[in-house]
Design a protein around this motif. Structure first.
Motif, short mmCIF file in Angstrom:
data_model
loop_
_atom_site.label_atom_id
_atom_site.label_comp_id
_atom_site.label_asym_id
_atom_site.label_seq_id
_atom_site.Cartn_x
_atom_site.Cartn_y
_atom_site.Cartn_z
N PHE A 1 -18.21 46.18 -19.72
CA PHE A 1 -16.94 45.76 -19.48
C PHE A 1 -16.23 46.13 -18.66
CE2 PHE A 1 -17.08 45.81 -24.59
CZ PHE A 1 -17.64 44.37 -24.53
N GLY A 2 -16.49 47.51 -17.85
CA GLY A 2 -15.95 47.87 -16.58
C GLY A 2 -16.05 46.91 -15.52
N ILE A 3 -17.22 46.44 -15.41
CA ILE A 3 -17.82 45.50 -14.20
C ILE A 3 -16.54 44.40 -14.28
CG2 ILE A 3 -19.30 44.13 -13.20
CD1 ILE A 3 -21.38 46.44 -13.72
N VAL A 4 -16.78 43.67 -15.51
CA VAL A 4 -15.87 42.43 -15.65
C VAL A 4 -14.56 42.74 -15.56
CG1 VAL A 4 -15.15 40.62 -17.52
CG2 VAL A 4 -17.71 41.53 -17.40
N ALA A 5 -14.14 43.83 -15.79
CA ALA A 5 -12.64 44.00 -15.61
C ALA A 5 -12.20 44.28 -14.29
CB ALA A 5 -12.15 45.33 -16.49
N ALA A 6 -13.23 44.94 -13.45
CA ALA A 6 -12.91 45.18 -11.99
C ALA A 6 -13.15 44.07 -11.25
CB ALA A 6 -13.96 46.12 -11.50
N LEU A 7 -13.79 42.86 -11.59
CA LEU A 7 -14.21 41.92 -10.95
C LEU A 7 -12.84 40.89 -11.20
CD1 LEU A 7 -17.86 41.26 -11.35
CD2 LEU A 7 -16.66 42.18 -9.23
N LYS A 8 -12.15 40.90 -12.08
CA LYS A 8 -11.00 40.05 -12.51
C LYS A 8 -9.66 41.19 -12.86
CE LYS A 8 -13.60 36.58 -12.95
NZ LYS A 8 -13.15 35.25 -11.97
N PRO A 9 -9.29 41.82 -11.65
CA PRO A 9 -8.28 42.62 -11.93
C PRO A 9 -7.05 41.93 -12.46
CG PRO A 9 -8.55 42.72 -9.52
CD PRO A 9 -9.86 41.84 -10.15
#
Length: 351
Positions: A147-155
């Motif tokens: 979830f953290g990776i997904v959130a960082a890639l779509k800030p």
């Protein structure tokens, strides 16, 4: 490294000594009469006096304190006769008059209810708590990093906002409230769809097939226990990934024509995981200590269940032993985390 570990061990011994003193005085002044509990309501004065003498409860408080610290310490003074040494499973190191300095496994007394050795009771239930904490940590780490990776890639996108809002909610809701909601929703009302039970153990015994592993019984308590670390790891991974993705070497990697997958997984994630791994390691002891109410809600056989039942039954030795046992786990895990952090990040110096 060796001097750091020895120094932390010395600090850990002081912490455990402080915990032992605290639990002794706390449960010495608590209301309730364990002698009456053991003897029964119809017992006579002589029977109660004999039980109190056997438990050492007829002694002054300072004498009880010295005896308790002598028992729970790995080094203690005990009679030199073989029976006295064997009682604690130790080895006599130095004779001192009629006694000997004994190296032993800490003796946490015996249960008022079952008369079993408290340490054996805790070790028997520790396996269930350990597997529950490991499953919760694995679930939180895998989902949280993802979830953290997904959130960082779509800030600043709707997905990022949704994940951050959900993680804040996960941090805010107490684990026992989340446990009750999850148990009732997925283990009771929707059980015919999920196939999950409200209660259950990791191993079940069938009269025809024998003892077998039932992993589905682990899902609901592990998810309820892992919600808070899942939320923390999600936010930590997002923050760390955003910081790494803004570095010059990431822009260089993209300029070289590397695929976005290789940039994110091969370069960014590797450098962003250091604080996440440290957080994961540090959460393990917290989860084992915080599993008490989750185990009680799901009737899971673990340290939490046996400790809360001991509190209800005024079984003070079990409660005191569980407190010291959890404190010992915290000390050991914290030392391991500090060393692991220094190994993973060469910039950290062990002072």
């Amino acid at each position: 490294m060796l001097s750091f570990v020895l120094r932390r061990l010395a600090q850990g011994v002081l912490v455990l000594a402080g915990v032992a003193l605290t639990v002794f005085f706390l449960f010495t002044v608590l209301p309730g009469d364990p002698v009456a509990l053991l003897a029964g309501q119809r017992s006579d004065v002589a029977t109660r006096a004999a039980i109190a003498a056997d438990l050492g409860l007829d002694q002054p408080v300072p004498v009880q304190l010295v005896g308790y610290l002598n028992d729970v310490s790995p080094l203690g003074l005990h009679p030199r006769d073989s029976a006295g040494v064997a009682r604690y499973g130790g080895v006599a190191l130095l004779p001192l008059g009629g006694k000997a300095l004994v190296l032993k496994v800490p003796y946490l007394r015996r249960s008022f209810q079952s008369n079993k050795d408290v340490l054996s009771i805790l070790l028997d239930h520790f396996t269930g708590t350990l597997w529950l904490a490991l499953a919760a940590m694995l679930l939180a780490a895998v989902l949280g990093i993802g979830f953290g990776i997904v959130a960082a890639l779509k800030p600043h996108s709707w997905l990022d906002r949704a994940l951050i809002t959900t993680s804040v909610l996960g941090i805010s809701v107490p684990s026992f409230v989340a446990g009750i909601l999850i148990a009732m929703t997925f283990g009771f009302y929707w059980s015919h769809w999920t196939g999950l039970n409200l209660t259950g153990q990791l191993y079940e015994t069938d009269p025809f097939t024998g003892r077998h592993l039932v992993l589905r019984n682990l899902l609901l308590p592990a998810f309820a226990l892992g919600i808070r670390p899942l939320a923390v790891i999600t936010q930590l991974t997002r923050s760390s990934m955003l910081d790494v993705l803004s570095q010059d070497y990431i822009r260089t990697a993209r300029a070289k024509g590397l695929s976005e997958y290789n940039v994110v997984m091969g370069h960014a994630l590797k450098n962003a995981l250091n604080p996440v791994i440290t957080a994961v390691s540090g959460w393990l002891a917290s989860l084992m200590a915080g599993a008490f109410f989750i185990e009680y809600i799901f009737n899971w056989k673990g340290l939490g269940t046996v400790t809360l039942r001991a509190v209800e039954n005024l079984d003070f030795p079990v409660v005191m032993g569980a407190t010291i046992f959890i404190a010992f786990l915290f000390v050991v895990v914290n030392i391991v985390v500090d060393v692991l952090y220094a190994v993973l990040d060469p910039r950290v110096k062990l002072g």
